[in-house]
Design a protein around this motif. Structure first.
Motif, PDB file in Angstrom:
ATOM      1  N   ALA A  33      20.029 -34.282 -19.935  1.00  0.00           N
ATOM      2  CA  ALA A  33      20.805 -35.171 -19.055  1.00  0.00           C
ATOM      3  C   ALA A  33      20.539 -36.624 -19.424  1.00  0.00           C
ATOM      4  O   ALA A  33      19.385 -37.038 -19.562  1.00  0.00           O
ATOM      5  CB  ALA A  33      20.420 -34.926 -17.598  1.00  0.00           C
ATOM      6  N   LEU A  34      21.611 -37.387 -19.591  1.00  0.00           N
ATOM      7  CA  LEU A  34      21.513 -38.839 -19.796  1.00  0.00           C
ATOM      8  C   LEU A  34      21.893 -39.513 -18.480  1.00  0.00           C
ATOM      9  O   LEU A  34      22.993 -39.296 -17.962  1.00  0.00           O
ATOM     10  CB  LEU A  34      22.480 -39.267 -20.914  1.00  0.00           C
ATOM     11  CG  LEU A  34      22.716 -40.769 -21.107  1.00  0.00           C
ATOM     12  CD1 LEU A  34      21.435 -41.506 -21.454  1.00  0.00           C
ATOM     13  CD2 LEU A  34      23.754 -41.010 -22.194  1.00  0.00           C
ATOM     14  N   ILE A  35      20.963 -40.298 -17.926  1.00  0.00           N
ATOM     15  CA  ILE A  35      21.222 -40.990 -16.653  1.00  0.00           C
ATOM     16  C   ILE A  35      21.154 -42.490 -16.894  1.00  0.00           C
ATOM     17  O   ILE A  35      20.100 -43.014 -17.295  1.00  0.00           O
ATOM     18  CB  ILE A  35      20.193 -40.594 -15.562  1.00  0.00           C
ATOM     19  CG1 ILE A  35      20.142 -39.066 -15.398  1.00  0.00           C
ATOM     20  CG2 ILE A  35      20.532 -41.276 -14.230  1.00  0.00           C
ATOM     21  CD1 ILE A  35      19.052 -38.577 -14.435  1.00  0.00           C
ATOM     22  N   THR A  36      22.258 -43.189 -16.662  1.00  0.00           N
ATOM     23  CA  THR A  36      22.211 -44.655 -16.776  1.00  0.00           C
ATOM     24  C   THR A  36      21.682 -45.221 -15.456  1.00  0.00           C
ATOM     25  O   THR A  36      21.959 -44.676 -14.388  1.00  0.00           O
ATOM     26  CB  THR A  36      23.608 -45.242 -17.098  1.00  0.00           C
ATOM     27  OG1 THR A  36      24.498 -44.935 -16.029  1.00  0.00           O
ATOM     28  CG2 THR A  36      24.152 -44.713 -18.412  1.00  0.00           C
TER      29      THR A  36
ATOM     30  N   ALA B 218      15.666 -40.781  -8.367  1.00  0.00           N
ATOM     31  CA  ALA B 218      15.738 -39.575  -7.518  1.00  0.00           C
ATOM     32  C   ALA B 218      16.546 -38.489  -8.227  1.00  0.00           C
ATOM     33  O   ALA B 218      16.197 -37.300  -8.162  1.00  0.00           O
ATOM     34  CB  ALA B 218      16.369 -39.924  -6.170  1.00  0.00           C
ATOM     35  N   THR B 219      17.598 -38.895  -8.921  1.00  0.00           N
ATOM     36  CA  THR B 219      18.419 -37.932  -9.679  1.00  0.00           C
ATOM     37  C   THR B 219      17.618 -37.358 -10.846  1.00  0.00           C
ATOM     38  O   THR B 219      17.664 -36.144 -11.116  1.00  0.00           O
ATOM     39  CB  THR B 219      19.707 -38.630 -10.182  1.00  0.00           C
ATOM     40  OG1 THR B 219      20.386 -39.165  -9.048  1.00  0.00           O
ATOM     41  CG2 THR B 219      20.613 -37.669 -10.926  1.00  0.00           C
ATOM     42  N   ALA B 220      16.861 -38.220 -11.514  1.00  0.00           N
ATOM     43  CA  ALA B 220      16.006 -37.752 -12.618  1.00  0.00           C
ATOM     44  C   ALA B 220      15.019 -36.693 -12.105  1.00  0.00           C
ATOM     45  O   ALA B 220      14.828 -35.648 -12.735  1.00  0.00           O
ATOM     46  CB  ALA B 220      15.264 -38.932 -13.242  1.00  0.00           C
TER      47      ALA B 220
ATOM     48  N   ARG C  61      21.368 -43.700  10.945  1.00  0.00           N
ATOM     49  CA  ARG C  61      20.549 -44.180   9.818  1.00  0.00           C
ATOM     50  C   ARG C  61      21.409 -44.411   8.575  1.00  0.00           C
ATOM     51  O   ARG C  61      22.557 -43.966   8.511  1.00  0.00           O
ATOM     52  CB  ARG C  61      19.418 -43.182   9.521  1.00  0.00           C
ATOM     53  CG  ARG C  61      19.876 -41.827   8.966  1.00  0.00           C
ATOM     54  CD  ARG C  61      18.687 -41.085   8.361  1.00  0.00           C
ATOM     55  NE  ARG C  61      19.001 -39.746   7.902  1.00  0.00           N
ATOM     56  CZ  ARG C  61      19.503 -39.455   6.699  1.00  0.00           C
ATOM     57  NH1 ARG C  61      19.826 -40.412   5.858  1.00  0.00           N
ATOM     58  NH2 ARG C  61      19.718 -38.191   6.353  1.00  0.00           N
ATOM     59  N   LEU C  62      20.798 -45.095   7.602  1.00  0.00           N
ATOM     60  CA  LEU C  62      21.454 -45.301   6.313  1.00  0.00           C
ATOM     61  C   LEU C  62      21.380 -44.023   5.485  1.00  0.00           C
ATOM     62  O   LEU C  62      20.570 -43.128   5.770  1.00  0.00           O
ATOM     63  CB  LEU C  62      20.762 -46.429   5.539  1.00  0.00           C
ATOM     64  CG  LEU C  62      20.794 -47.822   6.178  1.00  0.00           C
ATOM     65  CD1 LEU C  62      19.930 -48.784   5.365  1.00  0.00           C
ATOM     66  CD2 LEU C  62      22.232 -48.341   6.261  1.00  0.00           C
ATOM     67  N   THR C  63      22.184 -43.961   4.452  1.00  0.00           N
ATOM     68  CA  THR C  63      22.063 -42.903   3.445  1.00  0.00           C
ATOM     69  C   THR C  63      20.747 -43.106   2.691  1.00  0.00           C
ATOM     70  O   THR C  63      20.362 -44.244   2.414  1.00  0.00           O
ATOM     71  CB  THR C  63      23.256 -42.998   2.463  1.00  0.00           C
ATOM     72  OG1 THR C  63      24.469 -42.796   3.193  1.00  0.00           O
ATOM     73  CG2 THR C  63      23.156 -41.976   1.341  1.00  0.00           C
ATOM     74  N   GLU C  64      20.054 -41.997   2.395  1.00  0.00           N
ATOM     75  CA  GLU C  64      18.834 -42.055   1.575  1.00  0.00           C
ATOM     76  C   GLU C  64      19.162 -41.512   0.176  1.00  0.00           C
ATOM     77  O   GLU C  64      20.057 -40.673   0.047  1.00  0.00           O
ATOM     78  CB  GLU C  64      17.726 -41.182   2.194  1.00  0.00           C
ATOM     79  CG  GLU C  64      17.278 -41.613   3.581  1.00  0.00           C
ATOM     80  CD  GLU C  64      16.488 -42.919   3.573  1.00  0.00           C
ATOM     81  OE1 GLU C  64      15.977 -43.323   2.503  1.00  0.00           O
ATOM     82  OE2 GLU C  64      16.402 -43.547   4.637  1.00  0.00           O
ATOM     83  N   VAL C  65      18.401 -41.950  -0.816  1.00  0.00           N
ATOM     84  CA  VAL C  65      18.651 -41.427  -2.181  1.00  0.00           C
ATOM     85  C   VAL C  65      18.458 -39.907  -2.207  1.00  0.00           C
ATOM     86  O   VAL C  65      19.118 -39.202  -2.980  1.00  0.00           O
ATOM     87  CB  VAL C  65      17.768 -42.117  -3.251  1.00  0.00           C
ATOM     88  CG1 VAL C  65      18.096 -43.599  -3.360  1.00  0.00           C
ATOM     89  CG2 VAL C  65      16.285 -41.915  -3.005  1.00  0.00           C
ATOM     90  N   THR C  66      17.584 -39.422  -1.321  1.00  0.00           N
ATOM     91  CA  THR C  66      17.324 -37.975  -1.274  1.00  0.00           C
ATOM     92  C   THR C  66      18.463 -37.196  -0.595  1.00  0.00           C
ATOM     93  O   THR C  66      18.464 -35.974  -0.587  1.00  0.00           O
ATOM     94  CB  THR C  66      15.989 -37.689  -0.555  1.00  0.00           C
ATOM     95  OG1 THR C  66      15.975 -38.462   0.647  1.00  0.00           O
ATOM     96  CG2 THR C  66      14.803 -38.066  -1.423  1.00  0.00           C
ATOM     97  N   ASP C  67      19.423 -37.920   0.010  1.00  0.00           N
ATOM     98  CA  ASP C  67      20.652 -37.259   0.493  1.00  0.00           C
ATOM     99  C   ASP C  67      21.611 -37.028  -0.680  1.00  0.00           C
ATOM    100  O   ASP C  67      22.452 -36.126  -0.641  1.00  0.00           O
ATOM    101  CB  ASP C  67      21.398 -38.145   1.516  1.00  0.00           C
ATOM    102  CG  ASP C  67      20.603 -38.377   2.802  1.00  0.00           C
ATOM    103  OD1 ASP C  67      20.007 -37.407   3.301  1.00  0.00           O
ATOM    104  OD2 ASP C  67      20.599 -39.521   3.298  1.00  0.00           O
ATOM    105  N   ILE C  68      21.531 -37.891  -1.677  1.00  0.00           N
ATOM    106  CA  ILE C  68      22.552 -37.915  -2.741  1.00  0.00           C
ATOM    107  C   ILE C  68      22.128 -37.134  -3.997  1.00  0.00           C
ATOM    108  O   ILE C  68      22.931 -36.399  -4.583  1.00  0.00           O
ATOM    109  CB  ILE C  68      22.877 -39.393  -3.121  1.00  0.00           C
ATOM    110  CG1 ILE C  68      23.333 -40.179  -1.878  1.00  0.00           C
ATOM    111  CG2 ILE C  68      23.915 -39.462  -4.236  1.00  0.00           C
ATOM    112  CD1 ILE C  68      24.567 -39.637  -1.173  1.00  0.00           C
ATOM    113  N   ALA C  69      20.862 -37.296  -4.390  1.00  0.00           N
ATOM    114  CA  ALA C  69      20.431 -36.658  -5.652  1.00  0.00           C
ATOM    115  C   ALA C  69      20.662 -35.133  -5.659  1.00  0.00           C
ATOM    116  O   ALA C  69      21.109 -34.588  -6.677  1.00  0.00           O
ATOM    117  CB  ALA C  69      18.967 -37.002  -5.936  1.00  0.00           C
ATOM    118  N   PRO C  70      20.417 -34.412  -4.528  1.00  0.00           N
ATOM    119  CA  PRO C  70      20.690 -32.964  -4.552  1.00  0.00           C
ATOM    120  C   PRO C  70      22.176 -32.641  -4.741  1.00  0.00           C
ATOM    121  O   PRO C  70      22.512 -31.580  -5.276  1.00  0.00           O
ATOM    122  CB  PRO C  70      20.205 -32.481  -3.173  1.00  0.00           C
ATOM    123  CG  PRO C  70      19.267 -33.535  -2.700  1.00  0.00           C
ATOM    124  CD  PRO C  70      19.773 -34.824  -3.264  1.00  0.00           C
TER     125      PRO C  70
END
Ligand SMILES: NC(=O)c1ccc[n+]([C@@H]2O[C@H](COP(=O)([O-])OP(=O)(O)OC[C@H]3O[C@@H](n4cnc5c(N)ncnc54)[C@H](OP(=O)(O)O)[C@@H]3O)[C@@H](O)[C@H]2O)c1
Length: 250
Positions: free
Chosen positions: A8-11, A20-22, A215-224
């Motif tokens: 996976a290449l993540i910019t 979090a995605t990594a 609450r705000l969105t967390e990175v852990t809501d998005i990476a999964p």
């Protein structure tokens, strides 16, 4: 589903949502070619590298520095990753720049910077991904919940991310026969240092009040969700997945 053996290449992959995605993709077994831009992100890259190497000794991780606002820099990033890893199966384009201002105050220079990062870099990342991602691969761009909202002051941000929805639709059709899915993920206002500088304390409270549970969105809501698109969600293509706790209803 495992991503064992996949690359996976993540910019923008050294910190915040990119990191979090990594972590998510490494947990699933993917090797990681991770990009960062600013000198200040070098420390984040070093920390993430040691964390990933400790947790996943069999996962290969390499970092690449680049300002991705030219086609040549994007091409070089892909060539460098291909040289080191031999292939690319997943591309996550996570780069972005935000500006919150009335349109009457936005200069030509600011407009050009916004579109250079949010539109131009995204376009050439999609171009290189279309050339190099393995058959059956996945391409994901990170856009914004503002694509589903009518709101002032973010005109240059939402407008420069909006192009990516249409790039994605076109590219998904071009890559359909190679079984490559191409999607966008659109987070709500997300609790990272990217979000706060342009927001007043009142605006932060307003953004929070519009999300599930206040609450705000967390990175852990998005990476999964990004991992899902790379695994069980492989049948989804040409779409923008809005994940913002109800901030927008689109
Ligand atoms: N936080 C939010 O409220 C929010 C909400 C919805 C969507 N998003 C989107 O989510 C993504 C990740 O954001 P984040 O909150 O995790 O913040 P972030 O870590 O600051 O992400 C932005 C990334 O873009 C990179 N970048 C900026 N200019 C670049 C350039 N010229 N060339 C190459 N890379 C460049 C940054 O790298 P350097 O820092 O190394 O320069 C950084 O890695 C972005 O696309 C953003 O638009 C964020």
């Amino acid at each position: 589903m495992s991503l064992q053996g996949q690359v996976a290449l993540i910019t923008g992959g050294a910190k915040n949502l990119g990191a979090a995605t990594a972590r998510e993709l490494a947990n699933a077994g993917a090797s990681l070619a991770l990009h960062y831009n600013s000198p200040s992100s070098k420390n984040d890259a070093a920390q993430l590298e040691s964390e990933l190497k400790q947790k996943h000794p069999s996962v290969k991780v390499a970092f690449y520095q680049a300002d991705l606002t030219t086609a040549g820099a994007v091409e070089k990033l892909f060539q460098d990753a291909l040289k080191d890893f031999g292939k690319i199966d997943i591309v996550v384009n996570n780069v972005g720049k935000v500006l919150k201002k009335p349109i009457t105050e936005i200069s030509e220079k600011e407009y050009d910077e916004m579109f250079a990062i949010n539109s131009k870099a995204a376009f050439f990342i999609l171009k290189e991904a279309a050339k190099h991602v393995s058959d059956g691969g996945k391409i994901i761009s990170v856009v914004t919940a503002l694509l589903g909202a009518f709101t002032g002051f973010y005109t240059s941000y939402a407008g420069s991310k909006a192009t990516v929805e249409h790039f994605t639709r076109g590219v998904c059709k071009e890559l359909q026969f190679r079984r490559i899915s191409v999607n966008n993920v659109a987070p709500g206002p997300m609790d990272t240092p990217f979000f706060y500088p342009q927001e007043s304390p009142e605006a932060v409270e307003f953004h929070k009040s519009n999300g599930l549970g206040g609450r705000l969105t967390e990175v852990t809501d998005i990476a999964p969700i990004i991992r899902f698109l790379c695994t069980d969600g492989g049948w989804i293509t040409g779409q923008t997945l809005f994940a913002n706790g109800g901030y927008t209803t689109r």
